[in-house]
Design a protein around this motif. Structure first.
Motif, PDB file in Angstrom:
ATOM      1  N   PHE A 155      40.882  36.023  20.601  1.00 17.50           N
ATOM      2  CA  PHE A 155      41.890  37.008  20.975  1.00 17.50           C
ATOM      3  C   PHE A 155      42.915  36.368  21.903  1.00 17.50           C
ATOM      4  CE2 PHE A 155      38.015  39.566  20.225  1.00 17.50           C
ATOM      5  CZ  PHE A 155      38.482  40.334  19.178  1.00 17.50           C
ATOM      6  N   GLU A 156      44.186  36.754  21.718  1.00 17.79           N
ATOM      7  CA  GLU A 156      45.228  36.320  22.650  1.00 17.79           C
ATOM      8  C   GLU A 156      45.112  37.083  23.967  1.00 17.79           C
ATOM      9  OE1 GLU A 156      45.983  34.430  19.251  1.00 17.79           O
ATOM     10  OE2 GLU A 156      46.138  36.611  19.219  1.00 17.79           O
ATOM     11  N   ALA A 157      44.510  38.273  23.917  1.00 18.97           N
ATOM     12  CA  ALA A 157      44.286  39.075  25.114  1.00 18.97           C
ATOM     13  C   ALA A 157      43.110  40.007  24.856  1.00 18.97           C
ATOM     14  CB  ALA A 157      45.526  39.889  25.460  1.00 18.97           C
ATOM     15  N   VAL A 158      42.441  40.376  25.935  1.00 17.81           N
ATOM     16  CA  VAL A 158      41.434  41.434  25.906  1.00 17.81           C
ATOM     17  C   VAL A 158      41.844  42.405  27.001  1.00 17.81           C
ATOM     18  CG1 VAL A 158      39.015  42.055  26.195  1.00 17.81           C
ATOM     19  CG2 VAL A 158      39.618  39.925  25.019  1.00 17.81           C
ATOM     20  N   LEU A 159      42.281  43.584  26.582  1.00 17.84           N
ATOM     21  CA  LEU A 159      42.859  44.575  27.492  1.00 17.84           C
ATOM     22  C   LEU A 159      41.816  45.594  27.937  1.00 17.84           C
ATOM     23  CD1 LEU A 159      46.130  45.258  25.463  1.00 17.84           C
ATOM     24  CD2 LEU A 159      45.783  43.597  27.322  1.00 17.84           C
ATOM     25  N   VAL A 190      40.975  39.367  29.233  1.00 20.78           N
ATOM     26  CA  VAL A 190      41.772  38.148  29.099  1.00 20.78           C
ATOM     27  C   VAL A 190      43.237  38.550  29.201  1.00 20.78           C
ATOM     28  CG1 VAL A 190      42.420  36.228  27.580  1.00 20.78           C
ATOM     29  CG2 VAL A 190      40.052  37.054  27.593  1.00 20.78           C
ATOM     30  N   ASP A 191      43.922  38.052  30.220  1.00 19.09           N
ATOM     31  CA  ASP A 191      45.339  38.359  30.417  1.00 19.09           C
ATOM     32  C   ASP A 191      46.203  37.521  29.482  1.00 19.09           C
ATOM     33  OD1 ASP A 191      44.919  40.220  32.451  1.00 19.09           O
ATOM     34  OD2 ASP A 191      44.903  38.658  33.985  1.00 19.09           O
ATOM     35  N   SER A 192      47.417  37.977  29.299  1.00 19.81           N
ATOM     36  CA  SER A 192      48.377  37.257  28.468  1.00 19.81           C
ATOM     37  C   SER A 192      49.764  37.366  29.082  1.00 19.81           C
ATOM     38  CB  SER A 192      48.401  37.842  27.057  1.00 19.81           C
ATOM     39  OG  SER A 192      49.432  37.259  26.296  1.00 19.81           O
ATOM     40  N   ASP A 193      50.546  36.304  28.943  1.00 20.48           N
ATOM     41  CA  ASP A 193      51.946  36.311  29.372  1.00 20.48           C
ATOM     42  C   ASP A 193      52.890  36.650  28.224  1.00 20.48           C
ATOM     43  OD1 ASP A 193      51.355  35.623  31.995  1.00 20.48           O
ATOM     44  OD2 ASP A 193      51.432  33.476  31.574  1.00 20.48           O
ATOM     45  N   ASP A 194      52.339  36.873  27.045  1.00 19.93           N
ATOM     46  CA  ASP A 194      53.141  37.166  25.861  1.00 19.93           C
ATOM     47  C   ASP A 194      53.847  38.514  26.029  1.00 19.93           C
ATOM     48  OD1 ASP A 194      53.365  36.407  22.719  1.00 19.93           O
ATOM     49  OD2 ASP A 194      53.213  38.582  22.985  1.00 19.93           O
ATOM     50  N   ASP A 195      55.163  38.540  25.808  1.00 18.52           N
ATOM     51  CA  ASP A 195      55.941  39.776  25.976  1.00 18.52           C
ATOM     52  C   ASP A 195      55.462  40.899  25.064  1.00 18.52           C
ATOM     53  OD1 ASP A 195      57.534  38.726  27.992  1.00 18.52           O
ATOM     54  OD2 ASP A 195      59.119  38.094  26.603  1.00 18.52           O
ATOM     55  N   ARG A 228      52.261  42.280  26.484  1.00 19.45           N
ATOM     56  CA  ARG A 228      52.552  43.052  27.702  1.00 19.45           C
ATOM     57  C   ARG A 228      53.162  44.420  27.345  1.00 19.45           C
ATOM     58  NH1 ARG A 228      53.153  40.206  32.935  1.00 19.45           N
ATOM     59  NH2 ARG A 228      52.169  38.182  32.645  1.00 19.45           N
ATOM     60  N   THR A 229      54.035  44.446  26.350  1.00 22.69           N
ATOM     61  CA  THR A 229      54.617  45.713  25.896  1.00 22.69           C
ATOM     62  C   THR A 229      53.528  46.611  25.328  1.00 22.69           C
ATOM     63  OG1 THR A 229      56.758  44.696  25.471  1.00 22.69           O
ATOM     64  CG2 THR A 229      56.290  46.762  24.314  1.00 22.69           C
ATOM     65  N   LEU A 230      52.653  46.047  24.512  1.00 20.94           N
ATOM     66  CA  LEU A 230      51.536  46.823  23.971  1.00 20.94           C
ATOM     67  C   LEU A 230      50.687  47.385  25.106  1.00 20.94           C
ATOM     68  CD1 LEU A 230      49.626  47.811  21.700  1.00 20.94           C
ATOM     69  CD2 LEU A 230      48.465  45.592  21.914  1.00 20.94           C
ATOM     70  N   ALA A 231      50.376  46.566  26.093  1.00 26.11           N
ATOM     71  CA  ALA A 231      49.543  47.019  27.209  1.00 26.11           C
ATOM     72  C   ALA A 231      50.209  48.183  27.942  1.00 26.11           C
ATOM     73  CB  ALA A 231      49.270  45.858  28.165  1.00 26.11           C
ATOM     74  N   ARG A 232      51.517  48.103  28.160  1.00 26.07           N
ATOM     75  CA  ARG A 232      52.233  49.206  28.820  1.00 26.07           C
ATOM     76  C   ARG A 232      52.181  50.474  27.966  1.00 26.07           C
ATOM     77  NH1 ARG A 232      55.796  45.095  30.122  1.00 26.07           N
ATOM     78  NH2 ARG A 232      57.177  45.634  28.396  1.00 26.07           N
ATOM     79  N   GLN A 233      52.376  50.321  26.656  1.00 25.09           N
ATOM     80  CA  GLN A 233      52.357  51.488  25.777  1.00 25.09           C
ATOM     81  C   GLN A 233      50.951  52.085  25.684  1.00 25.09           C
ATOM     82  OE1 GLN A 233      54.397  50.577  22.070  1.00 25.09           O
ATOM     83  NE2 GLN A 233      56.295  50.102  23.165  1.00 25.09           N
ATOM     84  N   LEU A 234      49.927  51.241  25.676  1.00 28.32           N
ATOM     85  CA  LEU A 234      48.555  51.757  25.681  1.00 28.32           C
ATOM     86  C   LEU A 234      48.266  52.497  26.984  1.00 28.32           C
ATOM     87  CD1 LEU A 234      46.691  48.756  24.048  1.00 28.32           C
ATOM     88  CD2 LEU A 234      46.800  51.085  23.122  1.00 28.32           C
TER      89      LEU A 234
END
Length: 158
Positions: A5-9, A38-43, A46-52
């Motif tokens: 995974f690129e991130a685990v939110l 797992v954090d990610s710097d991918d924009d 990050r947008t997905l995380a904000r929307q979730l």
């Protein structure tokens, strides 16, 4: 074996694994609470995380992140029908099957193969006799996630 995974939110019900490539989400996967974040710097992520996070606060929040669903023509028809179910509502596997000229079991399989849960809200599809399964499971943490999502959206089946 799928790529990592690129991130685990973090999520109120556990964790959500994210795979992304080429400027689009490639897959979201429900994971147990014990999975390390797992954090990610991918924009995009990050947008997905904000929307979730917005969805976790308000189930009527919308998503506009690009995602690239793979799947058969049949699966895409099922997923399109699922995307039309409004927040706070549920529909049965059988009803979707009638809408698209199929059978409930095939609709259930396509729901279980959905690679973009929450974005394609398969938790809103239920059995004619109750909550049904979730992500090819009928118990455990995945079904607990379906319960959480339906309660969050104000559906009182459970």
């Amino acid at each position: 074996m799928p790529p990592p995974f690129e991130a685990v939110l973090e999520a109120p019900f556990g964790k959500l694994g994210v795979r992304a490539a080429g400027g689009a989400l490639r897959e979201l996967v429900y994971l147990p609470e014990s999975t390390p974040a797992v954090d990610s710097d991918d924009d995009l992520i990050r947008t997905l995380a904000r929307q979730l996070d917005a969805y976790y606060s308000n189930p009527n929040a919308t998503f506009d992140v690009p995602f690239a669903p793979a799947g058969t023509d049949f699966q895409r028809r099922v997923w399109n029908a699922i995307r039309a179910i409004p927040c706070g509502s549920v529909i049965t596997y059988g009803t979707i099957a009638k809408q698209i000229g199929s059978v409930p079991r095939a609709v259930g399989q396509a729901c279980g193969d959905n690679g973009f849960p929450i974005l394609i809200p398969c938790h809103r599809v239920v059995s004619a006799s109750g909550i049904g399964g979730f992500s090819h499971h009928t118990d455990g943490y995945l079904l607990n996630i379906k319960h959480w999502l339906l309660r969050h959206e104000g559906v009182m089946l459970i």
